[in-house]
Motif scaffolding. Structure first.
Motif, PDB file in Angstrom:
ATOM      1  N   ARG A  61      -2.711 -15.757 -10.941  1.00  0.00           N
ATOM      2  CA  ARG A  61      -1.927 -16.047 -12.162  1.00  0.00           C
ATOM      3  C   ARG A  61      -0.752 -16.957 -11.862  1.00  0.00           C
ATOM      4  O   ARG A  61      -0.019 -17.347 -12.754  1.00  0.00           O
ATOM      5  N   GLY A  62      -0.514 -17.208 -10.585  1.00  0.00           N
ATOM      6  CA  GLY A  62       0.649 -17.992 -10.202  1.00  0.00           C
ATOM      7  C   GLY A  62       1.930 -17.189 -10.314  1.00  0.00           C
ATOM      8  O   GLY A  62       3.016 -17.751 -10.465  1.00  0.00           O
ATOM      9  N   ALA A  63       1.810 -15.873 -10.230  1.00  0.00           N
ATOM     10  CA  ALA A  63       2.989 -15.011 -10.379  1.00  0.00           C
ATOM     11  C   ALA A  63       3.040 -13.992  -9.241  1.00  0.00           C
ATOM     12  O   ALA A  63       2.937 -12.784  -9.479  1.00  0.00           O
ATOM     13  N   PRO A  64       3.169 -14.458  -8.002  1.00  0.00           N
ATOM     14  CA  PRO A  64       3.210 -13.501  -6.887  1.00  0.00           C
ATOM     15  C   PRO A  64       4.436 -12.603  -6.959  1.00  0.00           C
ATOM     16  O   PRO A  64       5.473 -13.013  -7.466  1.00  0.00           O
ATOM     17  N   ASP A  65       4.287 -11.385  -6.477  1.00  0.00           N
ATOM     18  CA  ASP A  65       5.362 -10.396  -6.502  1.00  0.00           C
ATOM     19  C   ASP A  65       5.647  -9.972  -5.064  1.00  0.00           C
ATOM     20  O   ASP A  65       4.902  -9.171  -4.503  1.00  0.00           O
ATOM     21  N   PRO A  66       6.713 -10.481  -4.449  1.00  0.00           N
ATOM     22  CA  PRO A  66       6.981 -10.179  -3.034  1.00  0.00           C
ATOM     23  C   PRO A  66       7.201  -8.692  -2.770  1.00  0.00           C
ATOM     24  O   PRO A  66       6.807  -8.180  -1.720  1.00  0.00           O
ATOM     25  N   VAL A  67       7.824  -7.976  -3.708  1.00  0.00           N
ATOM     26  CA  VAL A  67       8.080  -6.558  -3.471  1.00  0.00           C
ATOM     27  C   VAL A  67       6.763  -5.786  -3.515  1.00  0.00           C
ATOM     28  O   VAL A  67       6.453  -4.973  -2.638  1.00  0.00           O
ATOM     29  N   ALA A  68       5.958  -6.052  -4.516  1.00  0.00           N
ATOM     30  CA  ALA A  68       4.669  -5.356  -4.626  1.00  0.00           C
ATOM     31  C   ALA A  68       3.770  -5.700  -3.449  1.00  0.00           C
ATOM     32  O   ALA A  68       3.029  -4.839  -2.958  1.00  0.00           O
ATOM     33  N   SER A  69       3.811  -6.937  -2.989  1.00  0.00           N
ATOM     34  CA  SER A  69       2.936  -7.294  -1.870  1.00  0.00           C
ATOM     35  C   SER A  69       3.413  -6.630  -0.585  1.00  0.00           C
ATOM     36  O   SER A  69       2.606  -6.267   0.270  1.00  0.00           O
ATOM     37  N   ALA A  70       4.727  -6.434  -0.443  1.00  0.00           N
ATOM     38  CA  ALA A  70       5.228  -5.683   0.712  1.00  0.00           C
ATOM     39  C   ALA A  70       4.748  -4.236   0.635  1.00  0.00           C
ATOM     40  O   ALA A  70       4.370  -3.640   1.650  1.00  0.00           O
ATOM     41  N   MET A  71       4.769  -3.677  -0.555  1.00  0.00           N
ATOM     42  CA  MET A  71       4.254  -2.317  -0.744  1.00  0.00           C
ATOM     43  C   MET A  71       2.791  -2.258  -0.331  1.00  0.00           C
ATOM     44  O   MET A  71       2.352  -1.324   0.346  1.00  0.00           O
ATOM     45  N   ALA A  72       2.013  -3.251  -0.763  1.00  0.00           N
ATOM     46  CA  ALA A  72       0.578  -3.243  -0.481  1.00  0.00           C
ATOM     47  C   ALA A  72       0.330  -3.279   1.021  1.00  0.00           C
ATOM     48  O   ALA A  72      -0.501  -2.541   1.552  1.00  0.00           O
ATOM     49  N   LYS A  73       1.034  -4.169   1.707  1.00  0.00           N
ATOM     50  CA  LYS A  73       0.840  -4.275   3.152  1.00  0.00           C
ATOM     51  C   LYS A  73       1.279  -2.988   3.840  1.00  0.00           C
ATOM     52  O   LYS A  73       0.578  -2.437   4.686  1.00  0.00           O
ATOM     53  N   TRP A  74       2.463  -2.477   3.470  1.00  0.00           N
ATOM     54  CA  TRP A  74       2.957  -1.264   4.101  1.00  0.00           C
ATOM     55  C   TRP A  74       1.991  -0.107   3.889  1.00  0.00           C
ATOM     56  O   TRP A  74       1.622   0.603   4.812  1.00  0.00           O
ATOM     57  N   TYR A  75       1.572   0.077   2.663  1.00  0.00           N
ATOM     58  CA  TYR A  75       0.760   1.251   2.324  1.00  0.00           C
ATOM     59  C   TYR A  75      -0.544   1.283   3.115  1.00  0.00           C
ATOM     60  O   TYR A  75      -0.891   2.296   3.720  1.00  0.00           O
ATOM     61  N   VAL A  76      -1.248   0.191   3.118  1.00  0.00           N
ATOM     62  CA  VAL A  76      -2.568   0.251   3.746  1.00  0.00           C
ATOM     63  C   VAL A  76      -2.447   0.349   5.269  1.00  0.00           C
ATOM     64  O   VAL A  76      -3.226   1.054   5.924  1.00  0.00           O
ATOM     65  N   GLU A 115       8.899  -1.884   9.008  1.00  0.00           N
ATOM     66  CA  GLU A 115      10.320  -1.760   8.647  1.00  0.00           C
ATOM     67  C   GLU A 115      10.752  -2.912   7.747  1.00  0.00           C
ATOM     68  O   GLU A 115      11.505  -2.720   6.787  1.00  0.00           O
ATOM     69  N   VAL A 116      10.270  -4.116   8.045  1.00  0.00           N
ATOM     70  CA  VAL A 116      10.597  -5.259   7.190  1.00  0.00           C
ATOM     71  C   VAL A 116      10.007  -5.057   5.800  1.00  0.00           C
ATOM     72  O   VAL A 116      10.654  -5.362   4.794  1.00  0.00           O
ATOM     73  N   MET A 117       8.800  -4.530   5.747  1.00  0.00           N
ATOM     74  CA  MET A 117       8.186  -4.270   4.436  1.00  0.00           C
ATOM     75  C   MET A 117       9.025  -3.260   3.639  1.00  0.00           C
ATOM     76  O   MET A 117       9.285  -3.445   2.448  1.00  0.00           O
ATOM     77  N   LEU A 118       9.445  -2.193   4.312  1.00  0.00           N
ATOM     78  CA  LEU A 118      10.245  -1.192   3.608  1.00  0.00           C
ATOM     79  C   LEU A 118      11.601  -1.759   3.200  1.00  0.00           C
ATOM     80  O   LEU A 118      12.149  -1.388   2.150  1.00  0.00           O
ATOM     81  N   TYR A 119      12.123  -2.649   4.016  1.00  0.00           N
ATOM     82  CA  TYR A 119      13.393  -3.295   3.656  1.00  0.00           C
ATOM     83  C   TYR A 119      13.224  -4.094   2.376  1.00  0.00           C
ATOM     84  O   TYR A 119      14.070  -4.038   1.472  1.00  0.00           O
ATOM     85  N   ILE A 120      12.127  -4.845   2.307  1.00  0.00           N
ATOM     86  CA  ILE A 120      11.867  -5.633   1.097  1.00  0.00           C
ATOM     87  C   ILE A 120      11.735  -4.720  -0.113  1.00  0.00           C
ATOM     88  O   ILE A 120      12.286  -4.982  -1.193  1.00  0.00           O
ATOM     89  N   VAL A 121      11.000  -3.628   0.073  1.00  0.00           N
ATOM     90  CA  VAL A 121      10.803  -2.693  -1.043  1.00  0.00           C
ATOM     91  C   VAL A 121      12.122  -2.043  -1.445  1.00  0.00           C
ATOM     92  O   VAL A 121      12.467  -1.984  -2.637  1.00  0.00           O
ATOM     93  N   ALA A 122      12.874  -1.593  -0.435  1.00  0.00           N
ATOM     94  CA  ALA A 122      14.143  -0.920  -0.740  1.00  0.00           C
ATOM     95  C   ALA A 122      15.113  -1.876  -1.426  1.00  0.00           C
ATOM     96  O   ALA A 122      15.831  -1.500  -2.358  1.00  0.00           O
ATOM     97  N   THR A 123      15.117  -3.102  -0.968  1.00  0.00           N
ATOM     98  CA  THR A 123      15.972  -4.102  -1.605  1.00  0.00           C
ATOM     99  C   THR A 123      15.535  -4.326  -3.040  1.00  0.00           C
ATOM    100  O   THR A 123      16.360  -4.420  -3.964  1.00  0.00           O
ATOM    101  N   GLY A 124      14.224  -4.391  -3.225  1.00  0.00           N
ATOM    102  CA  GLY A 124      13.701  -4.574  -4.574  1.00  0.00           C
ATOM    103  C   GLY A 124      14.038  -3.417  -5.495  1.00  0.00           C
ATOM    104  O   GLY A 124      14.162  -3.586  -6.710  1.00  0.00           O
ATOM    105  N   LEU A 125      14.201  -2.238  -4.905  1.00  0.00           N
ATOM    106  CA  LEU A 125      14.555  -1.063  -5.699  1.00  0.00           C
ATOM    107  C   LEU A 125      16.060  -0.972  -5.941  1.00  0.00           C
ATOM    108  O   LEU A 125      16.537  -0.020  -6.568  1.00  0.00           O
ATOM    109  N   GLY A 126      16.793  -1.943  -5.403  1.00  0.00           N
ATOM    110  CA  GLY A 126      18.244  -1.936  -5.589  1.00  0.00           C
ATOM    111  C   GLY A 126      18.981  -0.983  -4.675  1.00  0.00           C
ATOM    112  O   GLY A 126      20.139  -0.633  -4.924  1.00  0.00           O
ATOM    113  N   LEU A 127      18.293  -0.548  -3.609  1.00  0.00           N
ATOM    114  CA  LEU A 127      18.902   0.464  -2.739  1.00  0.00           C
ATOM    115  C   LEU A 127      19.786  -0.135  -1.659  1.00  0.00           C
ATOM    116  O   LEU A 127      20.724   0.496  -1.211  1.00  0.00           O
TER     117      LEU A 127
END
Lengths: 384, 345
Positions: free
Chosen positions: A304-319, A371-383
């Motif tokens: 869609r041309g709308a990448p989501d860096p936080v969601a993609s960090a979640m995807a990589k971390w989770y799997v 850890e970098v993935m979680l940092y991206i996610v945590a930052t995205g969550l405003g933490l």
């Protein structure tokens, strides 16, 4: 959204790709790679060339550069089926998903014309030279310098833990062009030819079947034609590209392949009939399905041309977090037999589970650590 | 009787921070070395020297003294030291009343034994000879005798065979640990005695072995965590040592807590005379889950360096794959513990 508009085409494409990877020549090649002596490492593979001949190795690249002119979903299908079939994908990720993607999006027309077709055809390999002894995740601390030399620069520095450098024709190399008070400024990306005087590659042996390399760059001269993106703009480019291109498809494929091997052994030994194992398999199967679903959402977002860096960090971390448990279940199912290498006459499945076990810690380190993935996610969550 | 403190003090003469980095790699073959790879001669000599030293400090005479054995195992674990030690002393315990093992000669370092097989498969001999095969026997060609375990008509039985005879052939397994596991085939191999002997105490001896191995894994976790803590203190990223970042620091702290709990359990179970079959299964299950996590975390927190041959982190990781299944998988141990808790023999 292209992926859904062309769903029938995509399904047909997946069927073709799956049949390709199931074919006798490809399976024989996979078996040869799995059984290769410890002194050999997968480099230029016939499988890559065969994929390249079909335009499949870089399916989302324009046809003029050797691709199919399709979208991210098509490329993801190839990556997924490749990893599920047990084809080593490191050279593919480096050449197509990283270096090729950088050139496609930030390179000049001349650079794209010069380098992309060889990569897409599976005939050339590109390496990535970012990490140094004292800078891994903290790339802004790199010390490889590009000293002004007339209308160009001379590069000096040492890169470590790089993959496939021995096989690479060229590399994407990060070097400091300007000293500034702000460390992440002043970094530039260069295309560095790897087979020239001044580039020295030494193996750094690892415990896995793929080696790292130390690359010493000793005064190689490059010009503006070799700069990718803006001078001094490399750090931002690296961050944007790595965040935007990340989907988790390749990591899911590796995790799923490993779980498939564990399940196959459980079936062969009758342990799948035991609820203790079936329950754990079912649990991990469910988690990997979730991981795959997340990864494909990221692919759809790219389409869609709308990448989501936080969601993609979640995807990589989770799997990638599931891999340790898959390793553990494999040991529970196989016992000591699961630890037999491909160099033992009694190893089952060419020791594929065992080699995946040794490589497994890499999934939480490569393409950005957990850890970098979680940092991206945590930052995205405003933490943070 | 040797006290726990005496065992620890004597063990520290051999297994200490200065020597452990060497001991960890002792006998490790190159990746992909295959069946024909033998231990390098100078490392084989070091192993013999350590065996002599173990005898000299009295640690080979500890058969049946579970608490000191647990202490020694923990020290050996931090060094990832492998040898026929545990098997030899277990064989003494197992065959104490049969006259088939001379405990005095084991204590002086003159005799070494390895346990082979398990007591679930029938052990059938014919006129004092054995045919068949066993797998994953540690140090098979390096010991004097194999104690082959099997299931007899009324319970576990054991057969003792000298290794050095034509009917015993050893082939090295190539496994993740790159160590000394062997497949052994018997072709009319002669026993040291007319027939297998009953060993009804085998489940208890196995429980003791598992308890010792749990302590070994606690030591291995300690070694891996010490290595990782040193690495985190040494490396900086984003302006500070990695050790100052809460995420890795808290993870290491939690793993340290669990390691301490594991060792406490092993020590208490060895000392209080409780059912060692249950304690051994529980402790080893805990230790196996823990060591897999610690090994993986050690590599992860070392970054890419942790995967290189130079790093000991990957040694701990690879050893965890093997050491957490060789005396039973976690699933098997949990099954046994569940039976014992319900009073099912």
């Amino acid at each position: 959204m292209e992926a859904s508009r062309h769903a029938d085409d995509l399904l047909k494409f997946r069927t073709e790709v799956r049949e390709f990877f199931a074919s006798m020549p490809v399976q024989a090649a996979v078996e040869r790679i799995a059984s290769a002596p410890a002194t050999e490492e997968p480099g230029h593979l016939d499988i890559y060339r065969w994929l390249g001949e079909r335009g499949w190795l870089a399916a989302d690249w324009p046809i003029r550069y050797g691709g199919l002119g399709r979208g991210a979903a098509w490329s993801a299908v190839v990556t997924e089926e490749m990893t599920l079939a047990g084809v080593p994908d490191d050279a593919h990720v480096l050449s197509i998903d990283i270096v090729g993607a950088f050139l496609l999006r930030a390179g000049t027309g001349a650079q794209r014309d010069r380098y992309l077709a060889g990569l897409a055809g599976g005939e050339r390999i590109a390496a990535v030279l970012f990490t140094e002894e004292h800078c891994g995740s903290d790339l802004a601390r790199l010390t490889t310098r590009a000293e002004p030399d007339g209308d160009g620069w001379r590069l000096h520095g040492t890169k470590v833990y790089s993959q496939k450098s021995r096989y690479a024709d060229f590399a994407l190399c990060a070097a400091r062009t300007t000293e500034t008070a702000v460390a992440m400024h002043g970094i530039t990306l260069f295309i560095l030819p790897m087979r020239v005087p001044g580039v020295h590659v030494d193996a750094m042996p690892t415990s896995t079947n793929d080696q790292f390399n130390r690359v010493v760059i000793d005064g190689v001269r490059l010009t503006g034609e070799d700069v990718v993106g803006p001078v001094d703009g490399g750090w931002q480019l690296i961050n944007d590209m790595l965040r935007l291109e990340r989907t988790g498809i390749d990591f899911h494929g590796k995790a799923r392949r490993m779980l498939n091997l564990v399940r196959a052994r459980a079936e062969a030994t009758g342990l799948l009939d035991d609820d203790l194992f079936a329950v754990r398999l079912a649990d991990l199967d469910g988690r990997l399905r979730a991981g795959r679903a997340m990864a494909w959402e990221m692919v759809d977002a790219l389409e869609r041309g709308a990448p989501d860096p936080v969601a993609s960090a979640m995807a990589k971390w989770y799997v990638t977090e599931q891999v340790r448990e898959i390793v553990g279940l494999g040991l529970e199912v196989g016992g000591l037999d699961a630890t037999l290498t491909s160099w033992d006459v009694e190893a089952t499945g060419s020791g594929s589970y065992e080699s995946a076990l040794r490589a497994s810690p890499g999934v939480r380190l490569a393409s950005g650590t957990s850890e970098v993935m979680l940092y991206i996610v945590a930052t995205g969550l405003g933490l943070l | 009787m040797t006290t726990v403190e005496e065992a620890r003090e004597r063990g520290r003469e051999l297994f200490c921070a200065e020597l452990n980095p060497v001991l960890r790699r002792l006998g490790e073959r190159p990746r992909g070395a295959g069946a024909d790879a033998s231990c390098p001669p100078h490392e084989a000599q070091i192993r013999r020297d350590i065996w002599t030293a173990l005898a000299e400090v009295g640690l080979l005479g500890l058969a049946g003294e579970l608490s000191p054995l647990v202490e020694v195992a923990e020290l050996m674990g931090a060094a990832l030291f492998t040898s026929p030690y545990a098997d030899s002393l277990a064989a003494v315990r197992l065959l104490r009343h049969t006259g088939l093992v001379d405990a005095a000669r084991v204590a002086t370092g003159e005799r070494r034994l390895a346990l082979a097989g398990d007591a679930t498969e029938p052990l059938v001999t014919d006129g004092g000879t054995l045919d068949g095969a066993v797998r994953f026997v540690r140090f098979a060609p390096d010991v004097d005798d194999l104690v082959v375990l099997g299931a007899g008509a009324t319970g576990p039985v054991a057969a003792v065979l000298p290794v050095a005879q034509p009917g015993v052939v050893c082939r090295r397994h190539d496994d993740t640990s790159r160590g000394d596991f062997y497949a052994v085939t018997f072709d009319r191999a002669r026993l040291a005695h007319p027939a297998p002997v009953p060993v009804p105490q085998y489940p208890t001896v196995l429980g003791e072995l598992r308890l010792q191995h749990a302590a070994y894994l606690a030591g291995a976790c300690r070694g891996a965590l010490d290595l990782t803590i040193a690495r985190l203190a040494d490396r900086t990223a984003f302006g500070q040592p990695l050790a100052k970042l809460q995420a890795p620091a808290y993870r290491i702290a939690a793993l340290s807590c669990r390691t301490a709990a594991l060792l406490s359990l092993a020590r208490a179970a060895a000392a209080d005379g409780s059912d060692v079959r249950l304690a051994g299964a529980q402790a080893l299950a805990l230790g196996s889950v823990l060591f897999r996590e610690v090994g993986a975390e050690a590599v992860h927190l070392h970054g890419a360096y942790g995967l290189t041959e130079r790093s000991d982190a990957q040694v701990f990781f690879r050893r965890a794959a093997v050491d957490t299944v060789r005396l039973g998988t976690v699933t098997q141990l949990h099954r046994l513990a569940a039976r014992l808790i319900r009073g099912i023999p």
